[in-house]
Motif scaffolding. Structure first.
Motif, short mmCIF file in Angstrom:
data_model
loop_
_atom_site.label_atom_id
_atom_site.label_comp_id
_atom_site.label_asym_id
_atom_site.label_seq_id
_atom_site.Cartn_x
_atom_site.Cartn_y
_atom_site.Cartn_z
N ARG A 13 0.83 -1.21 0.00
CA ARG A 13 0.00 0.00 0.00
C ARG A 13 0.86 1.26 0.00
O ARG A 13 0.51 2.26 -0.62
CB ARG A 13 -0.94 -0.01 1.21
CG ARG A 13 -2.03 -1.07 1.11
CD ARG A 13 -3.01 -0.98 2.27
NE ARG A 13 -4.11 -1.92 2.09
CZ ARG A 13 -4.19 -3.12 2.68
NH1 ARG A 13 -3.22 -3.51 3.51
NH2 ARG A 13 -5.22 -3.92 2.47
N PHE A 14 1.99 1.22 0.69
CA PHE A 14 2.91 2.36 0.68
C PHE A 14 3.43 2.61 -0.73
O PHE A 14 3.42 3.75 -1.22
CB PHE A 14 4.07 2.11 1.64
CG PHE A 14 5.20 3.09 1.48
CD1 PHE A 14 5.04 4.42 1.84
CD2 PHE A 14 6.42 2.69 0.96
CE1 PHE A 14 6.08 5.34 1.69
CE2 PHE A 14 7.46 3.59 0.80
CZ PHE A 14 7.29 4.92 1.17
N LYS A 15 3.88 1.55 -1.40
CA LYS A 15 4.39 1.73 -2.78
C LYS A 15 3.28 2.16 -3.73
O LYS A 15 3.52 2.95 -4.65
CB LYS A 15 5.05 0.43 -3.25
CG LYS A 15 6.40 0.14 -2.60
CD LYS A 15 7.04 -1.11 -3.16
CE LYS A 15 6.28 -2.34 -2.74
NZ LYS A 15 6.86 -3.59 -3.28
N ASP A 16 2.08 1.66 -3.49
CA ASP A 16 0.93 2.10 -4.29
C ASP A 16 0.73 3.60 -4.15
O ASP A 16 0.51 4.31 -5.14
CB ASP A 16 -0.32 1.34 -3.84
CG ASP A 16 -1.58 1.81 -4.54
OD1 ASP A 16 -1.75 1.49 -5.72
OD2 ASP A 16 -2.40 2.50 -3.89
N ARG A 17 0.81 4.12 -2.92
CA ARG A 17 0.66 5.55 -2.69
C ARG A 17 1.80 6.34 -3.33
O ARG A 17 1.58 7.40 -3.92
CB ARG A 17 0.64 5.85 -1.17
CG ARG A 17 -0.55 5.32 -0.42
CD ARG A 17 -1.87 5.99 -0.82
NE ARG A 17 -2.39 5.46 -2.07
CZ ARG A 17 -3.08 6.15 -2.96
NH1 ARG A 17 -3.32 7.43 -2.78
NH2 ARG A 17 -3.53 5.58 -4.05
N ILE A 18 3.03 5.83 -3.21
CA ILE A 18 4.18 6.50 -3.84
C ILE A 18 3.96 6.62 -5.34
O ILE A 18 4.15 7.68 -5.95
CB ILE A 18 5.48 5.72 -3.55
CG1 ILE A 18 5.89 5.89 -2.08
CG2 ILE A 18 6.61 6.18 -4.48
CD1 ILE A 18 6.41 7.26 -1.72
N HIS A 19 3.54 5.52 -5.96
CA HIS A 19 3.35 5.52 -7.42
C HIS A 19 2.20 6.41 -7.84
O HIS A 19 2.28 7.09 -8.87
CB HIS A 19 3.14 4.09 -7.90
CG HIS A 19 4.35 3.23 -7.77
ND1 HIS A 19 4.28 1.85 -7.70
CD2 HIS A 19 5.66 3.53 -7.68
CE1 HIS A 19 5.49 1.35 -7.58
NE2 HIS A 19 6.35 2.35 -7.56
N ASP A 20 1.13 6.43 -7.06
CA ASP A 20 -0.01 7.30 -7.40
C ASP A 20 0.33 8.78 -7.22
O ASP A 20 0.10 9.60 -8.12
CB ASP A 20 -1.22 6.96 -6.53
CG ASP A 20 -2.03 5.79 -7.07
OD1 ASP A 20 -1.67 5.24 -8.13
OD2 ASP A 20 -3.04 5.42 -6.44
N LEU A 21 0.86 9.12 -6.05
CA LEU A 21 1.01 10.53 -5.70
C LEU A 21 2.24 11.19 -6.30
O LEU A 21 2.19 12.38 -6.67
CB LEU A 21 1.06 10.67 -4.17
CG LEU A 21 -0.19 10.22 -3.42
CD1 LEU A 21 0.04 10.30 -1.91
CD2 LEU A 21 -1.40 11.05 -3.83
N TYR A 22 3.34 10.43 -6.41
CA TYR A 22 4.61 11.06 -6.78
C TYR A 22 5.16 10.60 -8.13
O TYR A 22 6.19 11.10 -8.57
CB TYR A 22 5.64 10.82 -5.67
CG TYR A 22 5.12 11.25 -4.32
CD1 TYR A 22 4.81 12.58 -4.07
CD2 TYR A 22 4.89 10.31 -3.32
CE1 TYR A 22 4.30 12.97 -2.84
CE2 TYR A 22 4.38 10.70 -2.08
CZ TYR A 22 4.08 12.03 -1.85
OH TYR A 22 3.56 12.42 -0.64
N LEU A 23 4.48 9.65 -8.75
CA LEU A 23 4.82 9.23 -10.11
C LEU A 23 3.67 9.56 -11.05
O LEU A 23 3.82 10.33 -12.01
CB LEU A 23 5.13 7.73 -10.14
CG LEU A 23 5.40 7.12 -11.53
CD1 LEU A 23 6.67 7.72 -12.14
CD2 LEU A 23 5.52 5.60 -11.42
N ASN A 24 2.50 9.04 -10.76
CA ASN A 24 1.35 9.23 -11.63
C ASN A 24 0.91 10.69 -11.71
O ASN A 24 0.74 11.24 -12.81
CB ASN A 24 0.18 8.37 -11.12
CG ASN A 24 -0.89 8.15 -12.17
OD1 ASN A 24 -0.95 8.87 -13.17
ND2 ASN A 24 -1.73 7.18 -11.95
#
Length: 214
Positions: free
Chosen positions: A96-107
């Motif tokens: 879930r942490f990596k999911d948030r990283i990818h959504d907020l700071y990559l996507n």
């Protein structure tokens, strides 16, 4: 279970959910929304006033937000296809942490750059775009280090955070290249080999492929 997925082809969050459906092997009824068609958007807002995409409906369901949709799929179909969220609580928290990283700071930064590029020159926001590129440089450092220490990520190991990572990385090839980040490049290559990703590219993303080939 009758599931209808309301989504838009260019939407990276829609693509994230589509990958989850394909990985789990769950059938759904597609309900395409053209985000550039005012009439379609107006009609969609009657269903969901916020107008956010994707949205999952059916059998008294009303589930917005890509991560929440994937959580629902994993809860309802835990033994189907790929396990996208581990049962172990610590492992699940890390996903879930990596999911948030990818959504907020990559996507989100990739989306900022992409949609700004579609605007007329006089309506563009160079400060927002510069900030997006700065954020991507930071998150690329995080991702490159993580994938260097986890060579099975995106290949033998695949989860919700990978569903979140691929769509923006596909855009990023042109918008903020990562070719010099060898570990991200290797990760992207592993993800590209997955049948779910090939299905996404073949059936759903010709517009994105045309964009990258310009």
């Amino acid at each position: 279970m009758n599931l209808t997925l309301h989504y838009a082809i260019p939407s990276t969050y829609s693509q994230k959910v589509l990958l989850a459906f394909y990985e789990k092997g769950i059938a759904f009824t597609p309900a395409l929304v053209n985000p550039f068609d005012p009439e379609q958007i107006a009609a969609y807002r009657k269903l969901y006033p916020l107008g956010k995409i994707p949205l999952l409906t059916g059998d008294d369901l009303f589930i917005p937000e890509s991560t929440i949709i994937i959580e629902f799929l994993e809860n309802e179909f835990p033994d189907w296809g790929t396990k996208l969220i581990p049962d172990d609580k610590t492992a699940a928290r890390r996903v879930r942490f990596k999911d948030r990283i990818h959504d907020l700071y990559l996507n989100n930064p990739i989306s900022t750059i992409f949609f700004d590029s579609l605007r007329p020159p006089e309506k563009r926001n160079p400060d927002a775009v510069a900030k997006a590129h700065e954020t991507l440089d930071i998150v690329y450092g995080f991702m490159d280090a993580f994938y260097g220490n986890n060579p099975n990520a995106g290949g033998r190991e695949f989860n919700m955070s990978d569903c979140a990572a691929f769509p923006p990385l596909f855009y990023a090839q042109k918008l903020h290249p990562f070719s010099e980040r060898k570990n991200i490049q290797a990760y992207f290559g592993r993800v590209m080999e997955r049948p779910s990703v090939q299905k996404l590219l073949k059936d759903v993303l010709p517009a994105i492929e045309r964009f990258n080939n310009k």
